[in-house]
Design a protein around this motif. Structure first.
Motif, PDB file in Angstrom:
ATOM      1  N   GLU A 201       2.960  -4.481   0.937  1.00 37.41           N
ATOM      2  CA  GLU A 201       3.300  -4.421  -0.485  1.00 37.41           C
ATOM      3  C   GLU A 201       2.474  -3.375  -1.225  1.00 37.41           C
ATOM      4  OE1 GLU A 201       5.801  -6.043  -1.912  1.00 37.41           O
ATOM      5  OE2 GLU A 201       6.279  -6.731   0.121  1.00 37.41           O
ATOM      6  N   VAL A 202       1.507  -2.768  -0.527  1.00 38.21           N
ATOM      7  CA  VAL A 202       0.666  -1.749  -1.168  1.00 38.21           C
ATOM      8  C   VAL A 202       0.587  -0.501  -0.291  1.00 38.21           C
ATOM      9  CG1 VAL A 202      -1.595  -1.204  -2.119  1.00 38.21           C
ATOM     10  CG2 VAL A 202      -0.703  -3.533  -2.300  1.00 38.21           C
ATOM     11  N   LEU A 203      -0.010  -0.655   0.893  1.00 43.09           N
ATOM     12  CA  LEU A 203      -0.214   0.479   1.794  1.00 43.09           C
ATOM     13  C   LEU A 203      -0.392  -0.067   3.211  1.00 43.09           C
ATOM     14  CD1 LEU A 203      -0.747   3.637   1.843  1.00 43.09           C
ATOM     15  CD2 LEU A 203      -3.180   3.055   1.879  1.00 43.09           C
ATOM     16  N   THR A 204       0.278   0.567   4.162  1.00 41.43           N
ATOM     17  CA  THR A 204       0.140   0.113   5.543  1.00 41.43           C
ATOM     18  C   THR A 204       0.509   1.252   6.479  1.00 41.43           C
ATOM     19  OG1 THR A 204       0.729  -1.665   7.083  1.00 41.43           O
ATOM     20  CG2 THR A 204       2.508  -0.728   5.795  1.00 41.43           C
ATOM     21  N   PHE A 205       0.295   1.021   7.778  1.00 39.58           N
ATOM     22  CA  PHE A 205       0.676   1.983   8.797  1.00 39.58           C
ATOM     23  C   PHE A 205       2.057   1.628   9.337  1.00 39.58           C
ATOM     24  CE2 PHE A 205      -4.016   2.270   9.192  1.00 39.58           C
ATOM     25  CZ  PHE A 205      -4.147   3.639   8.989  1.00 39.58           C
ATOM     26  N   CYS A 206       2.905   2.637   9.448  1.00 41.99           N
ATOM     27  CA  CYS A 206       4.183   2.484  10.135  1.00 41.99           C
ATOM     28  C   CYS A 206       4.166   3.476  11.289  1.00 41.99           C
ATOM     29  CB  CYS A 206       5.349   2.757   9.192  1.00 41.99           C
ATOM     30  SG  CYS A 206       6.967   2.555   9.976  1.00 41.99           S
ATOM     31  N   GLY A 207       3.832   2.988  12.473  1.00 41.36           N
ATOM     32  CA  GLY A 207       3.581   3.898  13.584  1.00 41.36           C
ATOM     33  C   GLY A 207       2.317   4.680  13.281  1.00 41.36           C
ATOM     34  N   PRO A 208       2.362   6.016  13.380  1.00 40.48           N
ATOM     35  CA  PRO A 208       1.158   6.806  13.122  1.00 40.48           C
ATOM     36  C   PRO A 208       1.024   7.238  11.660  1.00 40.48           C
ATOM     37  CG  PRO A 208       2.853   8.213  14.028  1.00 40.48           C
ATOM     38  CD  PRO A 208       3.440   6.832  13.954  1.00 40.48           C
ATOM     39  N   ARG A 209       1.922   6.802  10.768  1.00 38.71           N
ATOM     40  CA  ARG A 209       1.928   7.313   9.404  1.00 38.71           C
ATOM     41  C   ARG A 209       1.649   6.216   8.380  1.00 38.71           C
ATOM     42  NH1 ARG A 209       3.934  12.422   9.443  1.00 38.71           N
ATOM     43  NH2 ARG A 209       5.063  13.035  11.337  1.00 38.71           N
TER      44      ARG A 209
END
Length: 379
Positions: free
Chosen positions: A223-231
């Motif tokens: 809901e704020v910031l996270t990793f999706c794969g390497p990005r």
């Protein structure tokens, strides 16, 4: 001459040399490589094994006394050959075996296992080499330990030793260099893991190369910031685009800052800056050829506890004075700090004046800033 035209022994030798260098990059291959070395040179097969039969912590005492399994069955001719080998090839054989045994050590990733294995190898094969009493028959005992009835290596085996030794020497040096690089990398990673700010290193495409522990903790909320794969991705397409633009500009050489809003919390602060490997600062090249970046992520709502003992030691404060300083650094007013510590406001005020004097500060905001600069960078 093609490989198909080479004699069998030479093809085996060439293949083994390739395997030696492959083992540098894949240390788990070393035990099998050493086994191949033994098969090419000859002698007792279990001598070249890293298994318990060779590196047992409780070797057979009688076998250790004579340095081999079955030397009492050597013929007189065998003993003469043994003496000749020891006289002419002692340095080669001892050096070769040292290289082999060092190679076996690199196959162990666990430091404790490596230490135990190394100690056993030294006790079993190398201890007598430099014994204080000067064992003149050590080379003979070592060679005999490699022999078995009907399985003695010959001068051809010695020639293989001579040819393989430089490659083993080079491989061991490369392995030591790689291990040193790995150690340095692990030390740097450990140091960055102790920071209270998230650190994310990115490559030319903006993809994550590495991140520290705090970055993993902060970038764990979709809901704020996270990793999706390497990005890194934000809560929506707009936020994700802003994050990626920030990173792309940093990789291209333009540092920047981005605040990511959160519900009911202070914004996350992202600072992205270019990152160049050491020695490349004066090298002109296209950004997409060698550009890298680092993103620092700060979460003001994550505060690591400052220990009273640390404040005391740093500024020579009493326990109560250190408690007062920490309370002020946390944003508590003097009355709240006094109530928390269970003292009168006048006592807390007197303690604060002592803290000002010892820390060289003159007001609460300055004291809070000093404590945060000094103690909140490291977990």
């Amino acid at each position: 001459m093609s490989d198909a035209a080479l004699p069998s022994g030479e093809k085996d030798l060439a293949s083994l040399i390739d395997r030696i260098y492959a083992s540098v990059e894949q240390p788990e291959l070393w035990p099998e490589t050493v086994g191949e070395i033994g098969r090419l040179i000859g002698g007792r097969t279990d001598f070249w094994s890293a298994g318990p039969s060779v590196f047992s912590s409780q070797p057979n005492p009688s076998a250790w006394e004579i340095g081999c399994h079955g030397t009492f069955l050597l013929s007189r001719a065998d003993l003469r050959t043994l003496g000749q080998y020891a006289a002419e090839f002692e340095d080669l054989i001892v050096r070769f075996l040292r290289l082999v045994l060092l190679s076996v050590l690199w196959s162990q990733k666990e430091l404790g296992v490596r230490e135990v294995l190394g100690a056993r190898m030294v006790r079993r094969y190398l201890q007598g080499r430099e014994a204080s009493n000067g064992d003149a028959h050590f080379a003979q005992r070592l060679i005999a330990a490699m022999w078995e009835d009907g399985r003695m290596f010959d001068f051809r085996g010695l020639q293989y030793m001579r040819l393989l030794a430089p490659h083993l020497d080079r491989a061991v040096r490369q392995q030591m260099h790689l291990n040193l690089v790995t150690l340095r990398s692990e030390l740097v990673s450990g140091a960055l893991d102790s920071l209270t700010v998230g650190v994310i290193m990115v490559d030319q495409t903006g993809g994550k190369l590495w991140h520290n522990r705090r970055a993993e903790e902060i970038a764990s909320d979709p809901e704020v910031l996270t990793f999706c794969g390497p990005r890194l991705v934000g809560r929506d397409a707009s936020s994700t685009r802003s994050v990626r633009e920030l990173i792309c500009r940093a990789v291209a050489g333009d540092p920047g800052l981005l605040a990511i809003e959160r519900d009911n919390s202070s914004p996350l602060l992202l600072v992205a800056t270019p990152l160049r490997p050491a020695g490349m600062y004066n090298v002109s090249a296209q950004p997409d050829e060698m550009g890298y970046g680092v993103v620092f992520v700060s979460d003001p709502d994550r505060s690591d506890t400052v220990k009273v003992e640390a404040i005391q030691c740093a500024f020579d404060l009493t326990y109560r004075e250190a408690q007062t300083a920490i309370a002020i650094a946390r944003g508590q007013g003097l009355k709240t700090a006094a109530r928390t510590m269970g003292v009168a406001p006048s006592t807390a005020r007197s303690q604060l004046q002592q803290v000002f004097a010892k820390t060289g500060t003159s007001h609460q905001a300055e004291l809070a800033a000093l404590i945060h600069r000094t103690f909140t960078l490291v977990r």
